[in-house]
Scaffold this active site. Structure first.
Site, PDB file in Angstrom:
ATOM      1  N   GLU A 168       0.718  -1.169   0.021  1.00  0.00           N
ATOM      2  CA  GLU A 168       0.078  -0.148  -0.013  1.00  0.00           C
ATOM      3  C   GLU A 168       0.909   1.362   0.117  1.00  0.00           C
ATOM      4  O   GLU A 168       0.781   2.354  -0.804  1.00  0.00           O
ATOM      5  CB  GLU A 168      -0.818   0.007   1.364  1.00  0.00           C
ATOM      6  N   GLY A 197      -8.546   5.399   6.960  1.00  0.00           N
ATOM      7  CA  GLY A 197      -9.435   5.387   8.137  1.00  0.00           C
ATOM      8  C   GLY A 197      -9.047   4.597   9.222  1.00  0.00           C
ATOM      9  O   GLY A 197      -9.109   4.929  10.409  1.00  0.00           O
ATOM     10  N   ALA A 198      -8.259   3.557   8.664  1.00  0.00           N
ATOM     11  CA  ALA A 198      -7.945   2.622   9.600  1.00  0.00           C
ATOM     12  C   ALA A 198      -6.182   2.449   9.609  1.00  0.00           C
ATOM     13  O   ALA A 198      -5.714   1.663  10.405  1.00  0.00           O
ATOM     14  CB  ALA A 198      -8.292   1.069   9.352  1.00  0.00           C
ATOM     15  N   THR A 200      -2.191   4.199   8.186  1.00  0.00           N
ATOM     16  CA  THR A 200      -1.593   5.211   7.562  1.00  0.00           C
ATOM     17  C   THR A 200      -0.112   4.787   7.113  1.00  0.00           C
ATOM     18  O   THR A 200       0.604   4.017   7.784  1.00  0.00           O
ATOM     19  CB  THR A 200      -1.412   6.443   8.727  1.00  0.00           C
ATOM     20  N   GLN A 201       0.243   5.453   6.070  1.00  0.00           N
ATOM     21  CA  GLN A 201       1.573   5.105   5.399  1.00  0.00           C
ATOM     22  C   GLN A 201       2.615   6.098   5.274  1.00  0.00           C
ATOM     23  O   GLN A 201       1.957   7.323   4.789  1.00  0.00           O
ATOM     24  CB  GLN A 201       1.316   4.486   4.061  1.00  0.00           C
TER      25      GLN A 201
HETATM   26  N1  LIG Z   1     -14.829  14.495   2.549  1.00  0.00           N
HETATM   27  C1  LIG Z   1     -14.192  13.553   3.340  1.00  0.00           C
HETATM   28  C2  LIG Z   1     -14.267  12.196   3.041  1.00  0.00           C
HETATM   29  C3  LIG Z   1     -13.347  11.152   3.932  1.00  0.00           C
HETATM   30  N2  LIG Z   1     -13.228  11.812   5.110  1.00  0.00           N
HETATM   31  C4  LIG Z   1     -12.459  10.737   6.121  1.00  0.00           C
HETATM   32  O1  LIG Z   1     -11.445  10.282   5.554  1.00  0.00           O
HETATM   33  C5  LIG Z   1     -11.203   9.029   5.928  1.00  0.00           C
HETATM   34  C6  LIG Z   1     -11.105   7.917   5.056  1.00  0.00           C
HETATM   35  O2  LIG Z   1     -10.119   8.185   4.474  1.00  0.00           O
HETATM   36  P1  LIG Z   1      -9.851   7.351   2.935  1.00  0.00           P
HETATM   37  O3  LIG Z   1      -8.394   7.670   2.487  1.00  0.00           O
HETATM   38  O4  LIG Z   1     -11.017   7.505   2.070  1.00  0.00           O
HETATM   39  O5  LIG Z   1      -9.667   5.832   3.923  1.00  0.00           O
HETATM   40  P2  LIG Z   1      -9.885   4.273   3.467  1.00  0.00           P
HETATM   41  O6  LIG Z   1      -9.270   4.291   2.137  1.00  0.00           O
HETATM   42  O7  LIG Z   1     -11.200   4.123   3.687  1.00  0.00           O
HETATM   43  O8  LIG Z   1      -9.072   3.610   4.647  1.00  0.00           O
HETATM   44  P3  LIG Z   1      -7.898   2.904   4.718  1.00  0.00           P
HETATM   45  O9  LIG Z   1      -6.916   3.177   3.697  1.00  0.00           O
HETATM   46  O10 LIG Z   1      -7.473   2.993   6.038  1.00  0.00           O
HETATM   47  O11 LIG Z   1      -8.284   1.472   4.446  1.00  0.00           O
HETATM   48  C7  LIG Z   1     -12.384   8.700   7.081  1.00  0.00           C
HETATM   49  O12 LIG Z   1     -11.909   8.890   8.102  1.00  0.00           O
HETATM   50  C8  LIG Z   1     -13.389   9.769   6.580  1.00  0.00           C
HETATM   51  O13 LIG Z   1     -14.375   9.884   7.589  1.00  0.00           O
HETATM   52  C9  LIG Z   1     -13.302  13.229   5.566  1.00  0.00           C
HETATM   53  O14 LIG Z   1     -12.973  13.628   6.621  1.00  0.00           O
HETATM   54  N3  LIG Z   1     -13.828  13.893   4.747  1.00  0.00           N
HETATM   55 CA   LIG Z   2      -6.733   4.309   1.639  1.00  0.00          CA
END
Ligand SMILES: Nc1ccn([C@@H]2O[C@H](COP(=O)(O)OP(=O)(O)OP(=O)(O)O)[C@@H](O)[C@H]2O)c(=O)n1
Ligand SMILES: [Ca+2]
Length: 491
Positions: A168, A197-198, A200-201
């Site tokens: 990732e 969301g879960a 960070t890299q």
């Molecule tokens: N307009 C937005 C869209 C998303 N978020 C937040 O951004 C985070 C998600 O970021 P994202 O990069 O989409 O995470 P995922 O890819 O879903 O998670 P991961 O990479 O950890 O699997 C979430 O906390 C979501 O609430 C936000 O604050 N504002």
């Molecule tokens: Ca992601």
């Protein structure tokens, strides 16, 4: 007697006609032989199954530039409605179903003729990593449902899998540097900061890092004739949703029933459920015994105190390497510039803080004022933002600044080398493009040979040669021509 024009003798007429036909034939052959393939595109589709949501990306590139220097670009993206696939653990079929609308959109966007040859990939990240740790058979069932749904579409389905944290991070770095055209040129690279969301890299090339100190953080690439030794680390549970759980879990330790939270605005008050809060392997071991099922979550909006709460989710106590970021994880000296994307961008863009020429101290002052703003006022100022997002920006902004400075050791000076980005040259920053480029072998290890002449060059050369040949033929036939009419006639 009327003089006869020698150009009109049958021999010269035939020679001229043959000559013209020869030129036309040669030029036509040259044009057809070397003509670039008419704008034919190839396509690839990647589904990013993140912890909070799934997104579909369509990429396209010119067919004749396959495996070469041709630019791959994003032509379309589709945000899947609802939550990430890992949230459907108890009703897996819904995970598959959730993808239907975006997949139907992809069917329309990719030309019909190309459907069968278009590879389709699904990569899942931290949400599925956590589900797999917690309940591997539930995660298998989600993948089966997703697989069944994707196979119904006419694309060339290439599988769904969980990416490792290393992949990732590394593919995010490839994407950023590919889109910036830094790889073909062998330029200094840009580091990549991805906040989900879960997890960070952080990924970057550091001159004083050869990969030997902590081999698990090292990824080596040979791309376009250049070797790269990349440092990368993915912190599971350090995406912003999981850190919020960890911060809340920590605050509930001081006494169950109510939390007065400096990371939420004054006047914010919600009743929340303990079982929802602790429903994640990132916090499940901290669940207080015999606690009530609900608690009052109240805000008091204080950036400095919020920073203290956030700092406590990092462990700085031990480091067996020459230097560490946090939690005993090795990190070499930072070397910029950096591109920070996904939630880094969403949050900093919302807070109007993407301009990193603003000194870090002023950024913190602005955030201090923002966090202290009453919740009622914030709601009035942003009537179109979803309330659950809106409530969290003070916390998220504080987490981002704390992660960058206390976690990764960015200073006031190096902070200005970070760019908060969403897109680069029209394509979203994220791991998906790098993942596809890798799986379709679209980045060669060695620099590709450039053609000796462009198409127009070939056409001009063949035209000139054909013309010279024609003149030569005419001249060589000159002795056969009838005498010039200007010579005096002897009757
Ligand atoms: N307009 C937005 C869209 C998303 N978020 C937040 O951004 C985070 C998600 O970021 P994202 O990069 O989409 O995470 P995922 O890819 O879903 O998670 P991961 O990479 O950890 O699997 C979430 O906390 C979501 O609430 C936000 O604050 N504002
Ligand atoms: Ca992601």
């Amino acid at each position: 007697m009327k003089e006869k024009n020698p150009w009109h003798t049958p021999v010269t007429i035939i020679i001229t006609v043959i000559g013209v036909i020869a030129i036309v034939a040669l030029v036509t052959v040259a044009v057809l032989q070397n003509r670039p393939v008419p704008q034919k595109y190839k396509y690839g589709i990647v589904l990013d199954a993140g912890s909070s949501h799934t997104a579909l990306y369509i990429y396209q590139w010119r067919a004749e530039k396959d495996n070469n220097t041709g630019r791959v670009e994003q032509t379309h993206s589709c945000k899947v409605k609802g939550k990430g696939i890992s949230s459907y653990a108890s009703e897996p079929w819904r995970a598959g179903e959730s993808l239907t609308l975006c997949m139907q959109e992809a069917e329309k966007r990719v030309p019909h003729k190309r459907h069968h040859e278009t590879p389709l990939y699904l990569g899942a990240t931290a949400g599925m990593r956590l589900l797999n740790m917690e309940n591997s058979s539930a995660s298998d069932r989600v993948f089966q449902a997703v697989e069944r749904a994707l196979q119904k579409f006419p694309f060339s389905y290439q599988g769904a899998r969980i990416l490792s944290g290393q992949e990732e991070g590394a593919f995010g770095w490839v994407t950023v540097n590919y889109l910036d055209d830094r790889l073909t040129q062998g330029l200094e690279t840009t580091g990549a900061l991805d906040l989900g969301g879960a997890s960070t890299q952080i990924s970057f090339v550091s001159d004083n890092y050869d990969g030997s100190e902590s081999p698990s953080n090292s990824v080596t690439f040979r791309l376009y004739g250049n070797d790269y030794n990349l440092y990368t680390h993915s912190f599971l549970c350090y995406g912003k949703d999981q850190v919020l759980r960890m911060a809340l879990a920590q605050q509930t330790q001081s006494g169950p029933g109510a939390i007065l939270d400096p990371c939420f605005h004054p006047g914010y008050m919600e009743t929340k459920n303990y079982s929802v809060l602790y429903d994640s392997p990132c916090v499940s071991d901290r669940k207080p015994q015999g606690a009530p099922s609900i608690f009052n979550h109240t805000g008091n909006g204080n950036f400095r105190q919020c920073q203290e709460v956030v700092k406590r989710v990092f462990n700085f106590s031990s480091c067996k390497y020459s230097r560490c970021s946090f939690n005993g994880v090795f990190q070499p000296l930072l070397q910029g510039p950096f591109g920070a994307f996904s939630a880094y961008y969403f949050v900093m863009n919302f807070l109007n803080l993407t301009d990193t020429s603003i000194p870090l101290e002023s950024v913190m002052e602005k955030l201090t004022r923002y966090c202290a703003t009453p919740w009622e006022k914030i709601k009035l100022q942003h009537p179109n933002v979803k309330l659950n997002y809106l409530a969290e920006y003070c916390f998220s902004g504080t987490y981002i600044l704390t992660l960058l400075t206390e976690g990764y050791n960015f200073t006031s000076e190096s902070y200005s080398s970070i760019k908060f980005i969403k897109k680069i040259n029209g394509s979203d920053a994220g791991w998906t493009l790098g993942y596809m480029l890798n799986l379709t072998n679209m980045i060669p290890a060695e620099a590709p040979d450039s053609p000796p002449l462009p198409h127009a060059g070939y056409v001009s050369i063949v035209t000139i040669i054909a013309f010279l040949l024609f003149v030569l033929v005419i001249l060589s036939l000159r002795p056969l021509w009838p005498r010039c009419s200007k010579q005096p006639h002897i009757i």
